[in-house]
Design an enzyme around this catalytic site. Sequence first.
Site, short mmCIF file in Angstrom:
data_model
loop_
_atom_site.label_atom_id
_atom_site.label_comp_id
_atom_site.label_asym_id
_atom_site.label_seq_id
_atom_site.Cartn_x
_atom_site.Cartn_y
_atom_site.Cartn_z
N HIS A 97 28.61 63.68 12.84
CA HIS A 97 28.10 65.05 12.81
C HIS A 97 28.63 65.86 13.98
O HIS A 97 29.02 65.33 15.02
CB HIS A 97 26.57 65.08 12.82
CG HIS A 97 25.96 64.51 14.06
ND1 HIS A 97 25.86 63.16 14.29
CD2 HIS A 97 25.42 65.11 15.15
CE1 HIS A 97 25.28 62.95 15.47
NE2 HIS A 97 25.01 64.13 16.02
N ASP A 99 27.12 69.00 16.28
CA ASP A 99 25.75 69.46 16.52
C ASP A 99 25.51 70.89 16.03
O ASP A 99 26.34 71.79 16.24
CB ASP A 99 25.41 69.39 18.02
CG ASP A 99 25.29 67.96 18.50
OD1 ASP A 99 24.86 67.10 17.71
OD2 ASP A 99 25.65 67.69 19.66
N HIS A 253 30.58 63.41 16.38
CA HIS A 253 30.20 62.19 17.08
C HIS A 253 29.24 61.36 16.25
O HIS A 253 28.64 61.86 15.28
CB HIS A 253 29.65 62.47 18.49
CG HIS A 253 28.56 63.49 18.53
ND1 HIS A 253 28.78 64.84 18.45
CD2 HIS A 253 27.21 63.33 18.66
CE1 HIS A 253 27.62 65.49 18.53
NE2 HIS A 253 26.66 64.59 18.64
N ARG A 268 20.03 65.58 26.41
CA ARG A 268 21.18 66.42 26.01
C ARG A 268 20.93 67.88 26.35
O ARG A 268 19.88 68.44 26.01
CB ARG A 268 21.44 66.29 24.50
CG ARG A 268 22.78 66.93 24.10
CD ARG A 268 23.03 66.82 22.61
NE ARG A 268 22.54 67.98 21.90
CZ ARG A 268 22.35 68.04 20.58
NH1 ARG A 268 22.62 66.99 19.84
NH2 ARG A 268 21.89 69.14 20.02
#
Length: 277
Positions: A97, A99, A253, A268
């Site tokens: 995916h 983000d 990722h 994150r």
Amino acid sequence: MAIQVRRVARALGAVVEGLDLRQELPESDIEQLGKLLVEHQVLFFRDQPVTPQQQARFAARFGTLHIHPIYPVLPELPEIMLIDTHPGFLPDNDNWHTDVTFSTTPPLAGILAAKQLPATGGDTLWSSSSALYESLSEPMKRFLEGLTAQHSVAKSFPAERWANDPATKARYERAVAKHPPVTHPVVRTHPVSGRKGLFVNEGFTTHIHELSPGESQAVLAFLFAQAGRPELTVRWNWKVNDIAFWDNRVTQHYAIADYLPERRTMHRATVNGDKPY
Ligand code: SIN
């Protein structure tokens, strides 16, 4: 100390040494990191025991910060997303995916700090979407050029998981109402490098508008599978206090979920981006 850079895979990825990300870095270092990010697509830093505030301050040097509308965030600092996975809160990012492509302006970058790790496992892979695009045949590139695809928040965040009690349900319903499905080009041009990259991902892309449902499904299945080709990827074996900083405009990722029942905790920060073209 001068910044040192060591490339770690052919398609993308470099280790950067000589910086302490806890400190307020001079503008010259930030500019150099911005250039290195575009060149290498994902940068890795070892031994960076940043606090959430220091991580957010570093991230904010590259743009305004995104607050995730559904995923857990630190209550005291919502710009930091808390990815704390264990048998009571299962990982859901073990798919390829990019983000937040459910936004009209998906993030420019993600900055992920490893806080607690399993004894083994829990690696993350990144894949270069420009290397992927460049590996396609010329007829396939011509076919994809000009196509557009729909991205939906509900594909990766289904109500069954994210709206199953009154507190999460209200937040979820607000997020879904605020984020109707969006359309992005299937092939995106990087605003800085000018390189073209594939901009569909298994996490959020639901269909290609210009194709019939069967065609769209077949083409997307082919494109999704390409991200995992080993020669397009770099795999990072985390140590506590590592940081990964990726260009979300040109990468996907995949966080390997092979560590349960052990726990893995990551923070994150996400830097807002522009409208893809
Ligand atoms: C993410 O999917 O943004 C985080 C990846 C990871 O937990 O390694």
